[in-house]
Design an enzyme around this catalytic site. Sequence first.
Site: not given
Length: 419
Positions: A144, A158
């Site tokens: 990802e 993040e």
Amino acid sequence: MDCAVRSRPGVTLMENPRPVMAAAAHKPEAMLVGGTRPEAVKLAPVAEAMLTRGRMCPVLVASGQHESMFEQALDAFALRPNVRLRIERPTGSQPELLGELVRVLDRQLVQRNPSIVVVQGDTTTALATALTAFWRKVPVAHIEAGLRSHDLHAPFPEEANRKLLAQISSLHLAPTKRAVENLQAEGITGPNVVLTGNTVVDAVLSIAGRPMTYSDSRLAAVENRVRSKQNRLMLVTVHRRESWGQPLAGILAGLRNVLERHKDVEVVLPVHPNPDVRKQIMAGVSGVDRVHLTAPLNYIEFCRLLSIAQLVASDSGGVQEEAPSFGVPVLVLRDVTERMEAVEAGCSTLVGTDPRAIADHASRLLNKPPLLPENRPVNPFGDGLAAYRTEHAIASLLGLKSADSTAPPMLRTAAAGGE
Ligand code: UDP
């Protein structure tokens, strides 16, 4: 130590499964490290693909970041960790978590000497693992890769983790064409950027339709009312740090508003165990008619509810990627999403956290008849073969050959740039 083992026989993600090769003996070890629920869901298909192809030995390491939710999610795939790290978290801060993980992971890397380390997404576990592996000169495969909100402070931390991971990974497994382009824009190009699709689509397709019994009898009753067309289900999840406080208050007010407008709608909201989130949700909607607050659901139950929902409202990344596989529209309860592919494909709507906007968008979707399966947009995040492509890319990086090393078909969805 053996490779990852299936805890129940007969569970597999791939068609025509070959026998599970559990003996570690001569195979290069791929150390798959995860610590949160979405990492478990998205790493599990890769461990499965590695077991099925039998070219390398996947070893699942639970970092301890969210211990119970990681294992609960793995359980749906009949997998369990080979290694459970023991970390000390007296304050619960992110720097403390990162420091502790580096300390214990370094010991594992020295002891195990894996050929490759595999991380997923943008968590502190992924960053700590990649940093430690980088220092020990073990290649890192990042599943990802390439998601970007283009705001370093949202999601925090993040977005920064993603960018740092891109700098130190050897293999970048991108779920969509946009993710590939995001990496290219940062100068990360070449054959080690591979378009795979998102392994969450493999996960959801393998789990959907699995026989199950609800752990909470209220959910069986909800399903009965939905199937008998007495009521409709709106499935809701909220957990993000950026949603806590005022934004979450807006989301909860929006939900109450939807329920006032639509008397045939029931809300199921599995409450994230974070104490702050939990407290606010209890204060905001506990006791409201037709709201069912539950403990975090196991992945099989959650997929089942997703498959019968009329509408989903969520700030979760994984849920935005899974819902299109069931043709269920998503209201994204955030101001920004790094998953614009779903918005552009008409699978989700970015609504923010304003109560009025949430209620208006929910009403717009609830007042429309659900799309027939043949008219639904294709899931822009993948075709269910991402884990197979991931295994192939890792085997190629490691120079592993086998009689059956045929390259998987290329991903062809609108978001992948195919037809
Ligand atoms: N999920 C689950 N049980 C629940 C709620 C969510 O199994 O009660 C799954 C969901 O299907 C998705 C993942 O958890 O695969 C998403 O996790 P989360 O929202 O915590 O993280 P994010 O995807 O935002 O990183």
